[in-house]
Design an enzyme around this catalytic site. Structure first.
Site, short mmCIF file in Angstrom:
data_model
loop_
_atom_site.label_atom_id
_atom_site.label_comp_id
_atom_site.label_asym_id
_atom_site.label_seq_id
_atom_site.Cartn_x
_atom_site.Cartn_y
_atom_site.Cartn_z
N GLU A 45 48.98 25.24 72.08
CA GLU A 45 48.94 26.34 70.89
C GLU A 45 49.10 26.07 69.39
OE1 GLU A 45 51.47 30.48 70.30
OE2 GLU A 45 52.29 28.92 71.77
N LYS A 114 45.28 35.24 70.48
CA LYS A 114 46.38 35.76 71.37
C LYS A 114 46.49 37.18 71.50
CE LYS A 114 51.31 34.00 71.66
NZ LYS A 114 52.27 33.15 70.95
N CYS A 151 50.13 30.93 75.38
CA CYS A 151 51.51 31.16 75.48
C CYS A 151 51.81 32.28 76.11
CB CYS A 151 52.27 30.52 74.00
SG CYS A 151 53.92 30.14 74.25
N LEU A 290 82.88 9.40 61.03
CA LEU A 290 83.36 9.18 62.40
C LEU A 290 84.77 9.23 62.46
CD1 LEU A 290 81.97 8.26 65.02
CD2 LEU A 290 82.41 5.97 64.54
N GLY A 292 87.14 9.50 65.06
CA GLY A 292 87.74 8.94 66.21
C GLY A 292 88.18 10.29 67.18
N GLY A 293 87.26 11.30 66.81
CA GLY A 293 87.37 12.67 67.77
C GLY A 293 86.04 12.60 68.52
N ILE A 294 86.04 13.58 69.44
CA ILE A 294 85.01 13.45 70.32
C ILE A 294 83.98 14.01 69.94
CG2 ILE A 294 85.51 15.84 71.35
CD1 ILE A 294 85.13 14.69 74.20
N ASN A 372 92.09 22.27 53.77
CA ASN A 372 90.80 22.30 53.48
C ASN A 372 90.32 21.41 52.35
OD1 ASN A 372 90.14 24.19 55.37
ND2 ASN A 372 90.60 25.92 53.83
#
Length: 550
Positions: A45, A114, A151, A290, A292-294, A372
């Site tokens: 499409e 369409k 579609c 980065l 160190g957290g998930i 903050n």
């Protein structure tokens, strides 16, 4: 006498607005179709302009460019070349159509518009397009009658019924159908309403990502005898040629493996989304904090799998509250992924701002303001690196945080794209465990444990004050996410959620946080749609509102 067609399907990744680039892809597919002696070449499409075009398609110059590209394609066709069905917009006076064009022997043979224009969820087709008509939606090629649908046309019975009424042997369904977790079940349910042995069809879908939307491809052929025969792996480009025998209404094609599911599909979608966003917007790479957290660890893994380690720059931005294990875990993650890793302390900047504001803050106790400031200094630092070196900042917040405003505007929300924006925190944990165990050969990153186990098992913390834990401010994520799914994904009332076993006070508090955080989400980076309702294209709530469930 047998009636058959040799058909080439192009499952490709067009870029919105790149008419010349998309035309080049079309010519490459035509070369392969010629080499394989095809009778018919089919694209997805709006292929020549890309989907969704949004308001861009209202510009007259867009149609001038698309018509020029169609003319170039027409003029290149020789008598022995396959017929082509390709999607492109078409303007007729003040009306704009989402169209498919049939090209044969160097000429435009027919146009199909369409008919069904979706305007729900992520779609705005009726905003920019005019609906076509149901007028003889088929053509004949080598004695085979072929119908055309676009579609949304196949989500309802009207166009398939009209195609059947023409005596069609086969229907082409050109799609730019966005992926989400439930999409394959939704497609099967919708199409089963009109599927019949009399009408085999080919589902041709684009792949790639466009801003928040991910397109999975997953093109297939369907007939009563073949059922679903998958033409390509999902989330991959490809061009494939096969035969259709109209006399027995069957395809001669070997099915590849079916679409991915669960964590694998979610992860593939996130990788494709970030990779396409960076490449299509021509960034040289990405930079991210980065911690160190998930969340940042998973974001880094997605970035490496999408772009390669050489295009990912990870920066640890410690403050006096950053723990030793966060420093160790961030470094271990960066080493496992093979990325550039730098440490830039924000301590001096925090001290400078403390001194700058000391007179105004003299009679005030420290609170989230000071927290903050740390987050915003990190954002300023990452944006400085981005400005100096050109790398796009990737932000790392998850859907749970975006929902309740547990994120700092102009701080950790600072960035150009957010791969985790539609992943709840509990899903982040699941995806991390899956990525550490998966065969990553299809990605650009390394196989094996790329997210250290301690990152996954330690209690989540923003580390903006001493001994801080996320659960100091929020319910446990298992509880929070269940409440949020009810409020966001399924539009449940607070009473319904309370009936699921959650305390009324907690549910009301989360509902309040959800509503008052809308202004933050409006200013957040885009991210890929993964679940049933993402923030942005799907869920559009007012910023100013006093509504609360009774």
């Amino acid at each position: 006498m047998s009636k058959s067609l040799r058909i080439t399907v192009a499952q490709l990744n067009p870029i919105v607005g790149d008419v010349s680039g998309n035309l080049k892809l079309a010519f490459e597919a035509l070369e392969q179709a010629r080499a394989e002696h095809s009778d018919l070449l089919v694209f997805s499409e709006l292929f020549l302009f890309g989907y969704p075009p949004e308001d861009l398609v209202l510009k007259p110059s867009v149609h001038t460019a698309c018509q020029a590209a169609l003319s170039e394609l027409e003029q290149a066709l020789q008598k022995s070349d396959p017929a082509i069905v390709i999607g492109a917009p078409f303007r007729d006076g003040t009306s704009v159509y989402n169209s498919a064009f049939l090209l044969q022997h160097g000429a435009l043979a027919k146009r199909y518009d369409k008919y069904e224009l979706p305007d729900y969820g992520v779609f705005d087709d009726s905003r920019v397009f005019t609906a076509g008509t149901i007028d003889n939606p088929s053509f004949e090629l080598k004695g085979v009658r072929v119908g055309v649908a676009i579609c949304e046309d196949i989500w309802f019975n009207r166009i398939p019924a009209a195609v059947k009424s023409t005596g069609a042997d086969l229907m082409l369904a050109l799609n730019a159908s966005p992926w989400r977790r439930t999409i394959h079940r939704e497609r099967r349910t919708a199409f089963a309403r009109w599927e019949s042995p009399e009408l085999p069809y080919i589902f041709i879908n684009q792949i790639g990502a466009q801003d928040e939307l991910v397109f999975d491809g997953a093109s297939y052929v369907w007939s009563a005898s073949d059922r679903h025969s998958w033409l390509f792996p999902d989330f991959e480009s490809g061009i494939r040629t096969f035969d259709f025998d109209a006399s027995v209404k069957s395809f001669q094609v070997e099915s590849c493996e079916g679409p991915s599911e669960a964590e694998k599909a979610d992860y593939q979608a996130a990788v494709l989304a970030l990779g396409d966003y960076v490449r299509k917007n021509r960034f040289p790479g990405v930079v991210l904090g980065l911690s160190g957290g998930i969340d940042s660890a998973l974001t880094a893994a997605i970035a490496v799998d999408a772009l390669g380690a050489d295009k990912v720059w990870c920066v640890m931005l410690p403050s006096k509250y950053t723990s030793d294990h966060s420093l160790e875990d961030a470094k271990a993650c960066a080493e496992a992924l093979g990325v550039r890793y730098d440490t830039i302390s924000i301590a001096e900047g925090v001290n400078a701002l403390d001194a700058m504001l000391s007179e105004q803050f003299a009679d005030r106790e420290p609170d989230t303001t000071e927290e903050n400031i740390q987050s915003r200094l990190r954002g300023v630092t990452l944006m400085a690196l981005s400005n100096k070196f050109g790398h796009m900042v990737v932000t790392t917040g998850n859907k749970s945080e975006m929902a309740v405003g547990y994120a700092t505007l102009y701080g950790d929300m600072c960035g150009g794209y957010n791969p985790l924006k539609d992943f709840y925190k509990t899903e982040v944990f699941q995806i991390c465990r899956w990525r550490n165990k998966c065969d990553a050969s299809e990605f650009l990153g390394p196989t094996g444990e790329v997210i250290p186990e301690r990152i996954i098992t330690k209690p989540p913390s923003a580390e903006l004050r001493e001994d801080q834990k996320d659960e100091d401010s929020l319910p446990p994520y298992e509880v929070l996410d269940d409440i949020l799914r009810g409020l966001v994904d399924f539009e449940m009332s607070t009473d319904q959620i309370i009936e699921r076993g959650h305390p009324g006070e907690t549910v009301k508090r989360i509902e309040h946080l959800l509503y008052i955080s809308e202004y933050k989400r409006r200013q957040s980076a885009p991210g890929p749609k993964i679940g049933p309702r993402n923030f942005g294209r799907d869920r559009r709530y007012p910023i100013t509102s006093r509504w609360r469930d009774a």
